[in-house]
Design a protein around this motif. Structure first.
Motif, PDB file in Angstrom:
ATOM      1  N   ALA A   1       7.856  91.531  -8.227  1.00 57.15           N
ATOM      2  CA  ALA A   1       6.394  92.485  -7.682  1.00 57.15           C
ATOM      3  C   ALA A   1       6.591  93.343  -8.806  1.00 57.15           C
ATOM      4  O   ALA A   1       7.626  93.907  -8.822  1.00 57.15           O
ATOM      5  N   ARG A   2       5.264  93.601 -10.337  1.00 60.80           N
ATOM      6  CA  ARG A   2       5.144  94.692 -10.588  1.00 60.80           C
ATOM      7  C   ARG A   2       4.428  95.744 -10.475  1.00 60.80           C
ATOM      8  O   ARG A   2       3.372  95.580 -10.168  1.00 60.80           O
ATOM      9  N   ILE A   3       4.670  96.777 -10.948  1.00 55.17           N
ATOM     10  CA  ILE A   3       3.994  98.016 -10.649  1.00 55.17           C
ATOM     11  C   ILE A   3       3.991  98.461 -12.161  1.00 55.17           C
ATOM     12  O   ILE A   3       5.051  98.760 -12.828  1.00 55.17           O
ATOM     13  N   CYS A   4       2.788  98.497 -12.820  1.00 53.99           N
ATOM     14  CA  CYS A   4       3.079  98.752 -14.276  1.00 53.99           C
ATOM     15  C   CYS A   4       4.285  98.507 -15.396  1.00 53.99           C
ATOM     16  O   CYS A   4       4.516  99.629 -16.304  1.00 53.99           O
ATOM     17  N   GLY A   5       4.336  97.153 -15.092  1.00 54.82           N
ATOM     18  CA  GLY A   5       5.014  96.542 -15.808  1.00 54.82           C
ATOM     19  C   GLY A   5       6.625  96.545 -14.685  1.00 54.82           C
ATOM     20  O   GLY A   5       7.153  95.487 -16.020  1.00 54.82           O
ATOM     21  N   HIS A   6       6.729  97.640 -14.497  1.00 55.73           N
ATOM     22  CA  HIS A   6       8.190  97.232 -13.698  1.00 55.73           C
ATOM     23  C   HIS A   6       8.244  96.616 -12.486  1.00 55.73           C
ATOM     24  O   HIS A   6       7.951  96.986 -11.374  1.00 55.73           O
ATOM     25  N   ASP A   7       9.108  95.593 -12.833  1.00 56.30           N
ATOM     26  CA  ASP A   7       9.580  95.429 -11.149  1.00 56.30           C
ATOM     27  C   ASP A   7      10.282  96.382  -9.828  1.00 56.30           C
ATOM     28  O   ASP A   7      10.852  97.102 -10.047  1.00 56.30           O
ATOM     29  N   VAL A   8       9.997  96.038  -8.753  1.00 53.74           N
ATOM     30  CA  VAL A   8       9.445  97.114  -7.424  1.00 53.74           C
ATOM     31  C   VAL A   8      10.819  96.757  -7.308  1.00 53.74           C
ATOM     32  O   VAL A   8      11.898  97.845  -6.022  1.00 53.74           O
ATOM     33  N   GLU A   9      12.101  95.713  -7.080  1.00 57.94           N
ATOM     34  CA  GLU A   9      13.046  95.978  -6.883  1.00 57.94           C
ATOM     35  C   GLU A   9      13.997  96.112  -7.774  1.00 57.94           C
ATOM     36  O   GLU A   9      15.010  97.417  -7.497  1.00 57.94           O
TER      37      GLU A   9
ATOM     38  N   GLY B   1       0.001 113.161  -2.649  1.00 54.28           N
ATOM     39  CA  GLY B   1       0.170 112.617  -3.118  1.00 54.28           C
ATOM     40  C   GLY B   1      -0.362 112.009  -4.672  1.00 54.28           C
ATOM     41  O   GLY B   1      -0.074 111.590  -5.479  1.00 54.28           O
ATOM     42  N   LEU B   2      -1.517 113.020  -5.097  1.00 59.99           N
ATOM     43  CA  LEU B   2      -1.641 113.386  -6.352  1.00 59.99           C
ATOM     44  C   LEU B   2      -0.984 113.928  -7.371  1.00 59.99           C
ATOM     45  O   LEU B   2      -1.135 114.135  -8.739  1.00 59.99           O
ATOM     46  N   LEU B   3       0.030 114.796  -6.679  1.00 56.64           N
ATOM     47  CA  LEU B   3       0.502 116.096  -7.178  1.00 56.64           C
ATOM     48  C   LEU B   3       1.579 115.908  -8.478  1.00 56.64           C
ATOM     49  O   LEU B   3       1.136 116.750  -9.540  1.00 56.64           O
ATOM     50  N   HIS B   4       1.908 114.423  -8.785  1.00 58.96           N
ATOM     51  CA  HIS B   4       2.522 114.121 -10.025  1.00 58.96           C
ATOM     52  C   HIS B   4       1.699 113.235 -10.949  1.00 58.96           C
ATOM     53  O   HIS B   4       2.711 112.050 -10.920  1.00 58.96           O
ATOM     54  N   SER B   5       0.478 112.883 -10.471  1.00 56.80           N
ATOM     55  CA  SER B   5      -0.338 112.258 -11.410  1.00 56.80           C
ATOM     56  C   SER B   5       0.216 110.478 -11.767  1.00 56.80           C
ATOM     57  O   SER B   5       0.577 110.384 -12.356  1.00 56.80           O
ATOM     58  N   PRO B   6       0.188 110.184 -10.425  1.00 55.23           N
ATOM     59  CA  PRO B   6       0.847 108.842 -10.436  1.00 55.23           C
ATOM     60  C   PRO B   6      -0.187 107.671 -11.360  1.00 55.23           C
ATOM     61  O   PRO B   6      -1.538 108.171 -10.615  1.00 55.23           O
ATOM     62  N   ASP B   7      -0.350 106.719 -11.667  1.00 54.40           N
ATOM     63  CA  ASP B   7      -0.966 105.893 -12.099  1.00 54.40           C
ATOM     64  C   ASP B   7      -1.612 104.936 -10.874  1.00 54.40           C
ATOM     65  O   ASP B   7      -3.414 104.638 -11.552  1.00 54.40           O
ATOM     66  N   VAL B   8      -0.735 104.710 -10.040  1.00 58.09           N
ATOM     67  CA  VAL B   8      -1.302 103.982  -8.906  1.00 58.09           C
ATOM     68  C   VAL B   8      -0.794 105.000  -7.575  1.00 58.09           C
ATOM     69  O   VAL B   8       0.177 105.204  -7.171  1.00 58.09           O
ATOM     70  N   LEU B   9      -2.002 104.946  -6.224  1.00 54.02           N
ATOM     71  CA  LEU B   9      -1.844 105.433  -5.598  1.00 54.02           C
ATOM     72  C   LEU B   9      -2.622 104.581  -4.455  1.00 54.02           C
ATOM     73  O   LEU B   9      -3.503 103.826  -4.339  1.00 54.02           O
ATOM     74  N   PHE B  10      -1.308 104.463  -3.398  1.00 54.19           N
ATOM     75  CA  PHE B  10      -1.538 103.834  -2.064  1.00 54.19           C
ATOM     76  C   PHE B  10      -2.131 104.316  -1.290  1.00 54.19           C
ATOM     77  O   PHE B  10      -1.311 105.294  -0.958  1.00 54.19           O
ATOM     78  N   LEU B  11      -3.258 103.999  -0.332  1.00 53.86           N
ATOM     79  CA  LEU B  11      -3.956 104.456   0.965  1.00 53.86           C
ATOM     80  C   LEU B  11      -4.047 103.337   2.295  1.00 53.86           C
ATOM     81  O   LEU B  11      -4.833 102.202   2.143  1.00 53.86           O
ATOM     82  N   ASP B  12      -2.806 103.907   2.726  1.00 48.15           N
ATOM     83  CA  ASP B  12      -2.792 102.962   3.885  1.00 48.15           C
ATOM     84  C   ASP B  12      -3.483 103.856   5.128  1.00 48.15           C
ATOM     85  O   ASP B  12      -2.721 103.967   5.819  1.00 48.15           O
ATOM     86  N   GLU B  13      -4.644 103.059   5.543  1.00 43.71           N
ATOM     87  CA  GLU B  13      -5.768 103.426   6.412  1.00 43.71           C
ATOM     88  C   GLU B  13      -5.900 104.546   6.862  1.00 43.71           C
ATOM     89  O   GLU B  13      -5.572 105.679   7.647  1.00 43.71           O
ATOM     90  N   PRO B  14      -6.491 105.481   5.376  1.00 43.99           N
ATOM     91  CA  PRO B  14      -6.865 107.095   5.330  1.00 43.99           C
ATOM     92  C   PRO B  14      -7.137 107.277   6.706  1.00 43.99           C
ATOM     93  O   PRO B  14      -7.553 108.623   6.875  1.00 43.99           O
TER      94      PRO B  14
END
Length: 290
Positions: A39-47, A128-141
């Motif tokens: 899995a990759r986020i913004c081109g970076h491997d999650v592991e 969750g947005l304080l550090h200006s993330p490129d991707v935000l995950f919302l898990d059953e908000p």
């Protein structure tokens, strides 16, 4: 299971309990290590690139955890801004912008213990947005949030997506997914069963009609009889206290409403409705076929 989410897209993950939604979120969040696949986020491997991934993501989950009740909203955000490494010179402006985004301007000085569930969830989003993330995950908000607060929460998420942040949302509320998501993946048993826009998924229920009946004390034998009616594809039963909601999916060219009511003769009934299928109906059809 393979899918790609585009930059700035609001992508939904739907599925029954145990389907793998939260597990998928945790894998992408680097909270779980994948046993296979990548899995990759913004081109970076999650592991392999965990640090780089974490710099680019934010995570918001439903529930009351993750905030300090005895602190004000402002103090909570100041604290997490320090943890996220937000530069001191940027903190005041960033926190002010986020309080406005989530509709908490003017309430930031109050202790979180006095906040409603909806206000807490909006503060979670700001955190969750304080550090200006490129991707935000919302898990059953919106879990456990009342309808008015849920509407405000959906408005906040929609405003967020319009700023260009990529959002991956899990939810059990079909109306929420239908209103917010650009595309949706329906997963069951750890596999994607359908993927497309809400309109494309609704086509999975094309050729159907839906009959809904509110009833009291429906025996299992009557439900089995409904499932055996000519033209019936699926029948679902949802308990709502003493009330039961029977949802009968049938072929569009077969009028089953009369047959349904005959099978329920002698049973106390409430509302009876025949309608076109919704995204929720399409979801039921997709999951039932999995």
């Amino acid at each position: 299971m393979t899918f790609t989410v585009g930059r700035g897209e609001l992508f939904g993950l739907l599925g029954p309990n145990g389907a793998g939604k939260t597990t998928t979120i945790k894998l992408l969040n680097t909270l779980l290590i994948p046993t296979s696949g990548t899995a990759r986020i913004c081109g970076h491997d999650v592991e392999k690139d965990t640090r780089e991934v974490r710099r680019r993501i934010g995570y918001v989950f439903g529930g009351d955890r993750g905030l300090y009740d005895r602190l004000s909203a402002l103090d909570n955000l100041r604290y997490f801004a320090e943890l996220y490494g937000v530069a001191p010179r940027d903190q005041k402006r960033r926190i002010g912008d986020l309080l406005e985004l989530v509709g908490l301007t003017g309430r930031e000085g109050e202790r979180v213990e006095g906040y409603s569930r909806g206000m807490r969830q909006r503060l979670h989003i700001a955190r969750g947005l304080l550090h200006s993330p490129d991707v935000l995950f919302l898990d059953e908000p919106s879990i456990g949030v009342d309808p008015v607060a849920a509407r405000e929460l959906r408005r906040t998420v929609a405003d967020l997506a319009s700023t260009g942040t990529t959002v991956l949302l899990t939810t059990h509320y079909m109306a929420e997914a239908d209103e917010l998501c650009d595309r949706i993946a329906v997963i069951a048993d750890g596999q994607i069963q359908a993927l497309g826009t809400p309109a494309e998924l609704r086509h999975r229920a094309d050729g159907r009609r839906v009959v809904e009946v509110e009833a009291y004390g429906v025996p299992d034998s009557a439900v089995d009889a409904l499932r055996g009616l000519p033209g019936v594809r699926e029948t679902a039963v949802e308990a709502r206290g003493a009330l039961q909601l029977l949802t009968v999916h049938s072929d569009a060219h077969v009028d089953v409403q009369g047959d349904v009511l005959r099978e329920l003769a002698g049973i106390r009934l409430g509302r009876v409705d025949s309608r076109e299928p919704t995204l929720e109906d399409a979801y039921v059809a997709i999951v039932s076929a999995a």
